[in-house]
Design an enzyme around this catalytic site. Structure first.
Site, PDB file in Angstrom:
ATOM      1  CB  SER A 184      46.004  36.477  49.566  1.00  0.00           C
ATOM      2  OG  SER A 184      45.959  37.518  48.619  1.00  0.00           O
ATOM      3  CE1 TYR A 228      37.985  39.889  49.288  1.00  0.00           C
ATOM      4  CE2 TYR A 228      38.704  39.296  47.074  1.00  0.00           C
ATOM      5  CZ  TYR A 228      38.444  38.941  48.379  1.00  0.00           C
ATOM      6  OH  TYR A 228      38.642  37.639  48.788  1.00  0.00           O
ATOM      7  CE  LYS A 240      41.269  38.765  50.666  1.00  0.00           C
ATOM      8  NZ  LYS A 240      41.498  38.068  51.971  1.00  0.00           N
TER       9      LYS A 240
END
Length: 279
Positions: A134, A148, A152
């Site tokens: 992660s 992004y 994650k």
């Protein structure tokens, strides 16, 4: 004890460091990438304990083929390291819908595809360990990384819940949350993709942020070789951690977020702690 370790995104960056150190430690390694010839060349050519195979993580069929190739060659899969991913940077309105979908497809459905392909092998063994990369961006929202962070944060929820599915089969899970390491994440055209769209209101900030981030590449504080070594240590533990927050900057960010959540929970108690009760 020697293990069979399958690593995605093995052709560059952290993936290469993980594979090299795993081989040096005596493990049998399945190194995957979209261009297997390039992966093998990067790793120094054919080796007895190394299997290099093609894998685009967004392709479930290729993931299943890679898992089968691992079993055919080494007989089992003990550790899966979901390392491969991309970074679509930019302010939300400047990231095109297609880019945002591609971010989720790669960083969320990609590791899900590979894990889905590997889990039948681990369930038959009644043992295994799924390690998924992660980021501190999966814990803390940040400017210029909406896509992004979204990917994650999704990985965090998936992996945190997956542990309950897999514990009865003797399969462990670990979420790895690195801060800034000198991987290839900020290499333009390799792992980093800038926004397709341009909006005047964001133009000045976008240009300045891109230049700042380009200047950070190769100068991040974290050493990827040390991170790879830590991941192999975790893979060898009898009771591996559910989370590994990697790097001083990530630890600081995680602690700040925990404090912020605690403060917000207390404030929420005062504001609406009795919402579950009828007046």
């Amino acid at each position: 004890m020697s293990k069979v370790v399958l690593v995605t995104g093995a052709g560059r960056g952290l993936g290469t460091d993980i594979v090299r150190q795993a081989l040096d430690a005596g493990h049998q390694v399945v190194a995957t990438g979209r261009r297997p010839e390039a992966v093998e060349e990067t790793l120094g050519g054919p080796q007895e304990n190394l299997l290099v195979t093609r894998l685009d993580i967004t392709d479930l069929e290729q993931a299943e083929e890679a898992a089968q190739a691992a079993v055919d060659r080494f007989g089992r899969i003990d550790v899966l390291v979901n390392n491969a991913g991309l970074f679509y940077a930019g302010f939300f309105e400047e990231i095109s819908p297609a880019q945002f979908r591609a971010q989720i497809e790669t960083n969320v459905f990609g590791p899900m595809n590979v894990t889905r392909a590997v889990l039948p092998v681990m369930r038959r063994q009644r043992s295994g360990h799924v390690i998924t990369l992660s980021s501190v961006a999966g814990l803390v929202g940040q400017e210029f990384v909406t896509a992004y962070c979204a990917s994650k944060f999704a990985v965090e929820g998936w992996m945190e819940s997956l542990r309950f599915d897999l514990e009865p089969f003797g399969i462990d899970t670990t979420i790895v949350e690195p801060g800034f390491f000198r991987t290839e994440l900020l290499v333009e055209g390799a792992s980093t993709i800038w926004p397709e769209l341009s909006i005047d209101d964001y133009a000045e900030r976008t240009a300045a942020t891109i230049e700042t981030w380009k200047g950070m590449n190769g100068r991040q504080s974290g050493d990827p070789a040390k991170l790879a070594r830590a991941l192999l240590t975790i893979a060898g533990q009898e009771r591996p951690p559910l989370r590994f927050v990697a790097g001083a900057d990530a630890i600081e960010g995680a602690q700040a977020k925990a404090g912020e959540l605690s403060a917000q929970a207390q404030a929420s108690r005062a504001l609406g702690g009795d919402l579950a009760h009828d007046d």
